[in-house]
Design a protein around this motif. Structure first.
Motif, PDB file in Angstrom:
ATOM      1  N   CYS A  15       0.838  -1.210   0.000  1.00 22.20           N
ATOM      2  CA  CYS A  15       0.000   0.000   0.000  1.00 22.20           C
ATOM      3  C   CYS A  15       0.869   1.254   0.000  1.00 22.20           C
ATOM      4  O   CYS A  15       0.619   2.197  -0.757  1.00 22.20           O
ATOM      5  CB  CYS A  15      -0.935   0.012   1.205  1.00 22.20           C
ATOM      6  SG  CYS A  15      -2.354  -1.072   1.059  1.00 22.20           S
TER       7      CYS A  15
ATOM      8  N   GLY B 152      -5.665   2.546   3.646  1.00 21.85           N
ATOM      9  CA  GLY B 152      -5.697   1.084   3.706  1.00 21.85           C
ATOM     10  C   GLY B 152      -4.506   0.509   4.434  1.00 21.85           C
ATOM     11  O   GLY B 152      -4.610  -0.515   5.108  1.00 21.85           O
TER      12      GLY B 152
ATOM     13  N   VAL C   7     -10.765   3.855   7.767  1.00 21.79           N
ATOM     14  CA  VAL C   7     -11.891   3.449   6.913  1.00 21.79           C
ATOM     15  C   VAL C   7     -12.801   4.639   6.634  1.00 21.79           C
ATOM     16  O   VAL C   7     -13.246   4.851   5.489  1.00 21.79           O
ATOM     17  CB  VAL C   7     -12.666   2.284   7.560  1.00 21.79           C
ATOM     18  CG1 VAL C   7     -13.982   2.048   6.848  1.00 21.79           C
ATOM     19  CG2 VAL C   7     -11.818   1.027   7.565  1.00 21.79           C
TER      20      VAL C   7
END
Length: 113
Positions: A42, A74, A90
Motif C-alpha cells: 500500500c 488502507g 476506513v
C-alpha cells in the motif's frame, strides 16, 4: 476514471501509460496475503502513484491522487492491531472515495451537457 479518460481523450501510448499504469500499481496490494506485505505494498503503491501524478500532470495523471490517499488509509486499517486507527482510516478512505466520485460525476455531467 482511466476508462472514462481513455474513451473521452486521445488514445496515444503516452495517454494509455499515464492513465492505466496507476491502475496497475494500485492493484499491487491485492497480491499480498499477509498483513506486513499488504501494508508495504500500500505504501509503495501510494508513493508511486503520487510520483506519477506529479510527473504526469499534463497527462491528467493527477486524477489518481484519491487512489493514493485511499491506499495510505488502507495501510493503516488493521483492526486487530489498532481498532480506533482502523476505524478512522476506513472513514477517511470512504470520505475520499465519496468526494472523488462526486467530483468525477459532476465533471462528467458538465462535459456531457
Amino acid at each position: 476514471m482511466a476508462t472514462y479518460l481513455t474513451v473521452v481523450q486521445g488514445n496515444g501510448p503516452a495517454w494509455w501509460l499515464a492513465w492505466w499504469l496507476p491502475v496497475l500499481i494500485a492493484a499491487m496490494p491485492l497480491l499480498a496475503v499477509r498483513r506486513r506485505p499488504f501494508r508495504d505494498a500500500c505504501w509503495v503503491s501510494a508513493v508511486l502513484i503520487l510520483i506519477l501524478a506529479v510527473l504526469g500532470f499534463w497527462f491528467l495523471s493527477f486524477v489518481h491522487v484519491p487512489t493514493a490517499l485511499i491506499l495510505l488509509a488502507g495501510a493503516a486499517a488493521d483492526p486487530r492491531r489498532a481498532p480506533k486507527r482502523a476505524c478512522v482510516a476506513v472513514v477517511m478512505g470512504g470520505l475520499v472515495a465519496a468526494v472523488a466520485t462526486t467530483l468525477f460525476v459532476t465533471a462528467w455531467a458538465n462535459s456531457s451537457a
